[in-house]
Design a protein around this motif. Structure first.
Motif, mmCIF file in Angstrom:
data_model
loop_
_atom_site.group_PDB
_atom_site.id
_atom_site.type_symbol
_atom_site.label_atom_id
_atom_site.label_comp_id
_atom_site.label_asym_id
_atom_site.label_seq_id
_atom_site.Cartn_x
_atom_site.Cartn_y
_atom_site.Cartn_z
ATOM 1 N N ARG A 114 20.016 26.015 56.615
ATOM 2 C CA ARG A 114 20.632 27.099 55.824
ATOM 3 C C ARG A 114 21.843 26.583 55.053
ATOM 4 N NH1 ARG A 114 19.556 30.025 60.591
ATOM 5 N NH2 ARG A 114 21.719 29.817 61.242
ATOM 6 N N GLN A 115 22.598 25.696 55.673
ATOM 7 C CA GLN A 115 23.778 25.124 55.018
ATOM 8 C C GLN A 115 23.376 24.316 53.786
ATOM 9 O OE1 GLN A 115 26.216 22.188 57.258
ATOM 10 N NE2 GLN A 115 27.825 23.746 57.196
ATOM 11 N N LYS A 116 22.325 23.514 53.917
ATOM 12 C CA LYS A 116 21.843 22.728 52.782
ATOM 13 C C LYS A 116 21.368 23.640 51.654
ATOM 14 C CE LYS A 116 20.312 18.340 54.829
ATOM 15 N NZ LYS A 116 20.818 17.441 53.766
ATOM 16 N N VAL A 117 20.610 24.671 52.012
ATOM 17 C CA VAL A 117 20.100 25.606 51.011
ATOM 18 C C VAL A 117 21.246 26.332 50.321
ATOM 19 C CG1 VAL A 117 18.813 27.764 50.702
ATOM 20 C CG2 VAL A 117 17.846 25.914 52.085
ATOM 21 N N GLN A 118 22.237 26.764 51.104
ATOM 22 C CA GLN A 118 23.369 27.476 50.520
ATOM 23 C C GLN A 118 24.136 26.596 49.534
ATOM 24 O OE1 GLN A 118 23.968 30.677 50.977
ATOM 25 N NE2 GLN A 118 25.705 30.621 49.572
ATOM 26 N N ASN A 119 24.356 25.359 49.897
ATOM 27 C CA ASN A 119 25.058 24.433 48.998
ATOM 28 C C ASN A 119 24.266 24.208 47.712
ATOM 29 O OD1 ASN A 119 27.104 24.153 50.863
ATOM 30 N ND2 ASN A 119 26.250 22.299 51.782
ATOM 31 N N MET A 120 22.946 24.084 47.863
ATOM 32 C CA MET A 120 22.094 23.882 46.688
ATOM 33 C C MET A 120 22.143 25.098 45.769
ATOM 34 S SD MET A 120 18.859 25.020 45.529
ATOM 35 C CE MET A 120 17.829 25.343 46.966
ATOM 36 N N LEU A 121 22.054 26.296 46.341
ATOM 37 C CA LEU A 121 22.057 27.511 45.535
ATOM 38 C C LEU A 121 23.401 27.721 44.840
ATOM 39 C CD1 LEU A 121 20.095 29.964 47.857
ATOM 40 C CD2 LEU A 121 19.313 28.960 45.709
ATOM 41 N N GLU A 122 24.480 27.413 45.541
ATOM 42 C CA GLU A 122 25.802 27.545 44.930
ATOM 43 C C GLU A 122 25.956 26.598 43.744
ATOM 44 O OE1 GLU A 122 28.672 27.013 47.995
ATOM 45 O OE2 GLU A 122 28.276 28.957 48.932
ATOM 46 N N ALA A 123 25.440 25.385 43.886
ATOM 47 C CA ALA A 123 25.519 24.418 42.788
ATOM 48 C C ALA A 123 24.699 24.876 41.583
ATOM 49 C CB ALA A 123 25.038 23.045 43.269
ATOM 50 N N ARG A 124 23.499 25.387 41.845
ATOM 51 C CA ARG A 124 22.655 25.859 40.740
ATOM 52 C C ARG A 124 23.229 27.113 40.098
ATOM 53 N NH1 ARG A 124 16.302 24.765 42.288
ATOM 54 N NH2 ARG A 124 16.564 22.556 42.784
ATOM 55 N N ARG A 125 23.865 27.942 40.919
ATOM 56 C CA ARG A 125 24.478 29.175 40.377
ATOM 57 C C ARG A 125 25.592 28.839 39.403
ATOM 58 N NH1 ARG A 125 26.116 33.407 38.669
ATOM 59 N NH2 ARG A 125 26.065 35.458 39.668
ATOM 60 N N LYS A 126 26.358 27.795 39.696
ATOM 61 C CA LYS A 126 27.452 27.390 38.817
ATOM 62 C C LYS A 126 26.928 26.834 37.491
ATOM 63 C CE LYS A 126 30.730 26.358 42.541
ATOM 64 N NZ LYS A 126 31.476 25.276 43.248
ATOM 65 N N GLN A 127 25.780 26.187 37.543
ATOM 66 C CA GLN A 127 25.213 25.587 36.330
ATOM 67 C C GLN A 127 24.449 26.594 35.475
ATOM 68 O OE1 GLN A 127 22.781 22.409 37.788
ATOM 69 N NE2 GLN A 127 24.511 21.159 38.490
ATOM 70 N N ALA A 128 24.016 27.690 36.080
ATOM 71 C CA ALA A 128 23.181 28.661 35.368
ATOM 72 C C ALA A 128 24.028 29.608 34.519
ATOM 73 C CB ALA A 128 22.353 29.466 36.371
ATOM 74 N N LYS A 129 23.416 30.121 33.457
ATOM 75 C CA LYS A 129 24.052 31.155 32.644
ATOM 76 C C LYS A 129 23.584 32.512 33.146
ATOM 77 C CE LYS A 129 24.419 28.326 28.447
ATOM 78 N NZ LYS A 129 24.044 28.213 27.009
ATOM 79 N N VAL A 130 24.459 33.221 33.827
ATOM 80 C CA VAL A 130 24.105 34.502 34.454
ATOM 81 C C VAL A 130 24.971 35.600 33.870
ATOM 82 C CG1 VAL A 130 23.925 35.785 36.619
ATOM 83 C CG2 VAL A 130 23.439 33.330 36.581
ATOM 84 N N GLU A 131 24.354 36.671 33.445
ATOM 85 C CA GLU A 131 25.073 37.832 32.933
ATOM 86 C C GLU A 131 24.609 39.068 33.703
ATOM 87 O OE1 GLU A 131 25.799 40.360 28.779
ATOM 88 O OE2 GLU A 131 24.420 38.645 28.825
ATOM 89 N N ILE A 132 25.521 39.703 34.407
ATOM 90 C CA ILE A 132 25.202 40.911 35.167
ATOM 91 C C ILE A 132 25.238 42.095 34.207
ATOM 92 C CG2 ILE A 132 25.794 42.333 37.155
ATOM 93 C CD1 ILE A 132 24.943 39.470 37.836
ATOM 94 N N LEU A 133 24.157 42.846 34.145
ATOM 95 C CA LEU A 133 24.025 43.905 33.139
ATOM 96 C C LEU A 133 24.234 45.313 33.687
ATOM 97 C CD1 LEU A 133 20.871 42.490 31.331
ATOM 98 C CD2 LEU A 133 23.278 42.167 30.726
ATOM 99 N N VAL A 134 24.510 45.423 34.963
ATOM 100 C CA VAL A 134 24.727 46.754 35.550
ATOM 101 C C VAL A 134 26.075 46.753 36.260
ATOM 102 C CG1 VAL A 134 22.275 47.259 35.840
ATOM 103 C CG2 VAL A 134 23.519 46.095 37.673
ATOM 104 N N PRO A 135 26.726 47.917 36.328
ATOM 105 C CA PRO A 135 27.993 47.984 37.073
ATOM 106 C C PRO A 135 27.747 47.740 38.553
ATOM 107 C CG PRO A 135 27.257 50.183 36.418
ATOM 108 C CD PRO A 135 26.359 49.219 35.726
#
Length: 333
Positions: free
Chosen positions: A258-279
């Protein structure tokens, strides 16, 4: 012999089973999977083969869901046959083209793909024995506390506890008094034995009194907790021995994954362009700003709150909020 639908997974997973059968049936016009050969099948339903791998997956799924319980192969094959009949019925009615089913299939597809991505990542980045050993040494082996072995006598009132302490002072046997008087030893007749435990497993007043005792000493005054009044006998203490690596390896592996997966997801989240469209928080309704017209004379000022002896203002009746502290763990029995 008449077959009956067995209540295994049909009700809860018929949709996903349908997806699986579309992949394994092989000869339908809507399937994109590799056609199944007769030698690799366990049954054929209206010309559609059910693969041996589908049976293996069902056996695995049921074993996981029922904690190792197994079912006769005959019933499992019949389960797959009935699922295939449902899939064929759905396809004949073009239910796979309905917006609702398409939406659900897309959700199932995304879930399966996300799991496949995680499995692929962990396969390429496995938890090694070195990782497990390092985690063990930093989190398990380094934690050395103290364990205590104790007995106690639990009674309802302080007066009862004091009478028992008086008997102990005259040389009475602690275990015999526990069997006679203790609320949690009368039936068990275990002499109030609590076995080995760490102090954090007991409620605070109990632990605090126990830690202060010398080996073989009992509390000379009763100890009050939410369970009643205790007399505590400290029989022994020892340095807590951490479990060996092999005993906790299976528990550390999922944590490290889980720790490895979490680190991987956090890294990809920082590199991705994400726009939240709902409040992400609900907006509170704005209060009305218009004041009503005053038609009545203003009310007299409220009387000041009564002041107690301490000088603080006393809260009016019914305004005191009762606290609800977390209940500590009850001593072992």
């Amino acid at each position: 012999m008449k077959k009956k639908i067995i209540p295994l997974l049909v009700a809860g997973t018929v949709l996903i089973a349908g997806c699986n059968q579309q992949k394994t049936a092989g000869t339908t016009s809507t399937s994109t999977a590799t056609p199944i050969e007769k030698a690799d099948a366990v049954a054929v339903v209206n010309g559609q083969y059910i693969s041996k791998s589908a049976l293996a997956e069902l056996e695995k799924d049921i074993a996981e869901r029922s904690h190792g319980q197994t079912f006769p192969k005959e019933k499992l094959v019949e389960e797959l046959v009935q699922r295939e009949l449902l899939v064929q019925d759905a396809l004949q009615k073009n239910l796979d083209k309905s917006p609702e089913v398409i939406a659900q299939l897309d959700v199932a597809r995304r879930s399966i793909l996300s799991q496949a991505a995680l499995q692929d990542f962990l396969k390429a980045n496995p938890v090694t024995d070195t990782d497990v050993k390092a985690e063990y040494e930093s989190k398990v082996a380094s934690e050395k506390g103290t364990e205590y072995k104790a007995r106690h006598i639990l009674v309802k009132t302080e007066a009862e506890a004091k009478k028992i302490i008086a008997q102990l002072n005259k040389g009475a046997d602690f275990a015999k008094l526990a069997n006679k008087y203790s609320l949690d030893a009368k039936e068990s007749q275990n002499g109030g034995d609590l076995g080995w435990f760490v102090s954090t497993q007991m409620v605070a007043p109990f632990s605090e009194a126990l830690v202060k005792l010398e080996k073989g000493q009992y509390t000379k005054t009763p100890v009050k907790t939410q369970f009643g009044w205790h007399i505590i006998l400290k029989e022994d203490s020892r340095v807590q021995t951490p479990p060996p690596l092999e005993a906790v390896k299976e528990q550390l592996m999922p944590y490290l994954q889980r720790q490895k997966v979490q680190n991987m997801l956090e890294a990809r989240r920082k590199q991705a362009k994400v726009e939240i469209l709902v409040p992400l928080t609900e907006e509170k309704p704005k209060p009305e700003t218009s004041a009503p017209a005053v038609t009545e004379p203003a009310a007299p000022p409220a009387q000041p709150a009564t002041t107690g002896e301490s000088g603080e203002k006393a809260a009016p009746a019914g305004a005191v909020k009762e606290t609800n502290p977390a209940t500590p763990a009850e001593p072992k029995k």
